[in-house]
Design a protein around this motif. Structure first.
Motif, PDB file in Angstrom:
ATOM      1  N   ILE A 126       0.849  -1.191   0.000  1.00  0.00           N
ATOM      2  CA  ILE A 126       0.000   0.000   0.000  1.00  0.00           C
ATOM      3  C   ILE A 126       0.884   1.239   0.000  1.00  0.00           C
ATOM      4  O   ILE A 126       2.025   1.202   0.471  1.00  0.00           O
ATOM      5  N   VAL A 127       0.363   2.330  -0.545  1.00  0.00           N
ATOM      6  CA  VAL A 127       1.071   3.604  -0.509  1.00  0.00           C
ATOM      7  C   VAL A 127       0.204   4.591   0.260  1.00  0.00           C
ATOM      8  O   VAL A 127      -0.945   4.838  -0.105  1.00  0.00           O
ATOM      9  N   LYS A 128       0.750   5.120   1.361  1.00  0.00           N
ATOM     10  CA  LYS A 128      -0.008   6.003   2.251  1.00  0.00           C
ATOM     11  C   LYS A 128       0.914   7.078   2.812  1.00  0.00           C
ATOM     12  O   LYS A 128       2.126   7.029   2.660  1.00  0.00           O
ATOM     13  N   ARG A 129       0.292   8.020   3.503  1.00  0.00           N
ATOM     14  CA  ARG A 129       1.055   9.080   4.157  1.00  0.00           C
ATOM     15  C   ARG A 129       1.226   8.747   5.638  1.00  0.00           C
ATOM     16  O   ARG A 129       0.317   8.192   6.265  1.00  0.00           O
ATOM     17  N   VAL A 130       2.393   9.090   6.179  1.00  0.00           N
ATOM     18  CA  VAL A 130       2.651   8.859   7.602  1.00  0.00           C
ATOM     19  C   VAL A 130       1.940   9.934   8.414  1.00  0.00           C
ATOM     20  O   VAL A 130       2.230  11.125   8.288  1.00  0.00           O
ATOM     21  N   GLY A 131       0.994   9.491   9.249  1.00  0.00           N
ATOM     22  CA  GLY A 131       0.252  10.425  10.090  1.00  0.00           C
ATOM     23  C   GLY A 131       0.862  10.584  11.463  1.00  0.00           C
ATOM     24  O   GLY A 131       0.945  11.694  12.000  1.00  0.00           O
ATOM     25  N   GLN A 132       1.316   9.457  12.029  1.00  0.00           N
ATOM     26  CA  GLN A 132       1.928   9.476  13.357  1.00  0.00           C
ATOM     27  C   GLN A 132       2.975   8.369  13.437  1.00  0.00           C
ATOM     28  O   GLN A 132       2.914   7.382  12.694  1.00  0.00           O
ATOM     29  N   ILE A 133       3.907   8.543  14.362  1.00  0.00           N
ATOM     30  CA  ILE A 133       4.884   7.500  14.683  1.00  0.00           C
ATOM     31  C   ILE A 133       4.933   7.376  16.197  1.00  0.00           C
ATOM     32  O   ILE A 133       5.105   8.372  16.909  1.00  0.00           O
ATOM     33  N   SER A 134       4.749   6.148  16.682  1.00  0.00           N
ATOM     34  CA  SER A 134       4.772   5.911  18.124  1.00  0.00           C
ATOM     35  C   SER A 134       5.513   4.613  18.403  1.00  0.00           C
ATOM     36  O   SER A 134       5.020   3.524  18.083  1.00  0.00           O
ATOM     37  N   GLY A 135       6.702   4.738  18.976  1.00  0.00           N
ATOM     38  CA  GLY A 135       7.496   3.545  19.265  1.00  0.00           C
ATOM     39  C   GLY A 135       7.831   2.796  17.989  1.00  0.00           C
ATOM     40  O   GLY A 135       8.395   3.362  17.051  1.00  0.00           O
ATOM     41  N   ASP A 136       7.454   1.520  17.941  1.00  0.00           N
ATOM     42  CA  ASP A 136       7.738   0.715  16.754  1.00  0.00           C
ATOM     43  C   ASP A 136       6.526   0.618  15.834  1.00  0.00           C
ATOM     44  O   ASP A 136       6.451  -0.269  14.980  1.00  0.00           O
ATOM     45  N   GLN A 137       5.563   1.542  16.003  1.00  0.00           N
ATOM     46  CA  GLN A 137       4.353   1.548  15.186  1.00  0.00           C
ATOM     47  C   GLN A 137       4.252   2.839  14.375  1.00  0.00           C
ATOM     48  O   GLN A 137       4.722   3.900  14.795  1.00  0.00           O
ATOM     49  N   VAL A 138       3.636   2.729  13.200  1.00  0.00           N
ATOM     50  CA  VAL A 138       3.428   3.895  12.346  1.00  0.00           C
ATOM     51  C   VAL A 138       1.958   3.937  11.934  1.00  0.00           C
ATOM     52  O   VAL A 138       1.366   2.909  11.610  1.00  0.00           O
ATOM     53  N   TYR A 139       1.382   5.139  11.992  1.00  0.00           N
ATOM     54  CA  TYR A 139      -0.031   5.331  11.650  1.00  0.00           C
ATOM     55  C   TYR A 139      -0.106   5.895  10.239  1.00  0.00           C
ATOM     56  O   TYR A 139       0.397   6.992   9.961  1.00  0.00           O
ATOM     57  N   LEU A 140      -0.716   5.134   9.335  1.00  0.00           N
ATOM     58  CA  LEU A 140      -0.784   5.522   7.932  1.00  0.00           C
ATOM     59  C   LEU A 140      -2.190   5.991   7.576  1.00  0.00           C
ATOM     60  O   LEU A 140      -3.183   5.424   8.045  1.00  0.00           O
ATOM     61  N   ILE A 141      -2.253   7.020   6.734  1.00  0.00           N
ATOM     62  CA  ILE A 141      -3.542   7.596   6.342  1.00  0.00           C
ATOM     63  C   ILE A 141      -3.565   7.836   4.834  1.00  0.00           C
ATOM     64  O   ILE A 141      -2.525   7.884   4.175  1.00  0.00           O
ATOM     65  N   SER A 142      -4.774   8.002   4.304  1.00  0.00           N
ATOM     66  CA  SER A 142      -4.968   8.317   2.891  1.00  0.00           C
ATOM     67  C   SER A 142      -5.061   9.825   2.708  1.00  0.00           C
ATOM     68  O   SER A 142      -5.556  10.542   3.582  1.00  0.00           O
ATOM     69  N   ASP A 143      -4.599  10.307   1.556  1.00  0.00           N
ATOM     70  CA  ASP A 143      -4.780  11.726   1.233  1.00  0.00           C
ATOM     71  C   ASP A 143      -6.216  12.011   0.803  1.00  0.00           C
ATOM     72  O   ASP A 143      -6.741  13.094   1.037  1.00  0.00           O
ATOM     73  N   ASN A 144      -6.836  11.040   0.158  1.00  0.00           N
ATOM     74  CA  ASN A 144      -8.216  11.195  -0.307  1.00  0.00           C
ATOM     75  C   ASN A 144      -9.168  10.990   0.874  1.00  0.00           C
ATOM     76  O   ASN A 144      -9.287   9.887   1.403  1.00  0.00           O
ATOM     77  N   LYS A 145      -9.830  12.048   1.295  1.00  0.00           N
ATOM     78  CA  LYS A 145     -10.715  11.977   2.460  1.00  0.00           C
ATOM     79  C   LYS A 145     -12.168  11.700   2.074  1.00  0.00           C
ATOM     80  O   LYS A 145     -13.039  11.603   2.949  1.00  0.00           O
ATOM     81  N   ASN A 146     -12.434  11.565   0.793  1.00  0.00           N
ATOM     82  CA  ASN A 146     -13.812  11.360   0.339  1.00  0.00           C
ATOM     83  C   ASN A 146     -14.272   9.927   0.589  1.00  0.00           C
ATOM     84  O   ASN A 146     -13.499   8.975   0.439  1.00  0.00           O
ATOM     85  N   ILE A 147     -15.525   9.792   0.970  1.00  0.00           N
ATOM     86  CA  ILE A 147     -16.148   8.472   1.094  1.00  0.00           C
ATOM     87  C   ILE A 147     -16.758   8.127  -0.259  1.00  0.00           C
ATOM     88  O   ILE A 147     -17.603   8.863  -0.778  1.00  0.00           O
TER      89      ILE A 147
END
Length: 207
Positions: free
Chosen positions: A150-171
């Motif tokens: 998957i290709v996503k944007r990094v939203g957050q980084i916490s310890g050994d975890q990364v929170y990935l999000i989409s740029d497209n916010k539309n449902i």
């Protein structure tokens, strides 16, 4: 006169032998892989070396396969080159050169879907730098246990975890007509979720 002649001849013979020893081909050579993520060339960097053309061709084909693989690393690429060289009784010292620097490995990829619109379009070609050095707001390619790459944007980084999000916010909603004539509505919501940092393959550098 005869003694001097033999002396001169002796020096010439020794000189020829020394020169021959200096230019004798070595089976230990330097190899450079030049790549921009789409094109790959492999060449010898050792002076006066003449490695087998079949070996160099095999290395180039393997290097291209490695560059396109999401599983390859700098170390695995070098190991593959060394394994090929060994079949020809050669040993090689391998350097990878790319637009990102020495021993920096690029990977080509293609976007599938609209989750990163408007930044990335469906079908768009991208170049990924394989690295674990990423930060919030970087666009990365990662391995998802259910969706694969998957290709996503990094939203957050916490310890050994990364929170990935989409740029497209539309449902997005689509309707599908079933075999029995019924119509089913499918709703796609923007992806967001946590993954282990080790699942990140690299950062999207060119798009």
């Amino acid at each position: 006169m005869k003694l001097r002649s033999w002396f001169v001849i002796g020096i010439i013979i020794l000189g020829v032998m020394a020169t021959s020893a200096c230019i004798a081909p070595s089976n230990n050579i330097g190899i450079t892989i030049d790549t921009n993520g789409t094109n790959v060339t492999v060449k010898s960097t050792t002076f006066l070396s003449n490695p087998p053309s079949q070996m160099m061709s095999e290395m180039e084909q393997q290097a291209l396969t490695d560059i396109e693989s999401s599983n390859s690393t700098v170390e695995s690429v070098k190991s593959d080159m060394q394994s090929i060289a060994k079949k020809y009784n050669y040993t090689v010292n391998v350097t990878i050169n790319s637009q990102f620097g020495t021993d920096q490995l690029p990977m080509p990829a293609q976007v599938s879907g609209t989750s990163m619109v408007p930044t990335l379009q469906d079908g768009q070609s991208i170049i990924v730098l394989k690295t674990k050095d990423f930060k919030v707001n970087d666009i990365v390619v990662a391995v998802h246990p259910d969706y694969g790459l998957i290709v996503k944007r990094v939203g957050q980084i916490s310890g050994d975890q990364v929170y990935l999000i989409s740029d497209n916010k539309n449902i997005e909603t689509t309707t599908v007509k079933l075999n029995n004539g019924a119509v089913e509505t499918i709703t796609k919501t923007p992806y967001k979720g946590w993954l282990p940092k080790k699942n990140v393959i690299g950062v999207v550098k060119e798009y």
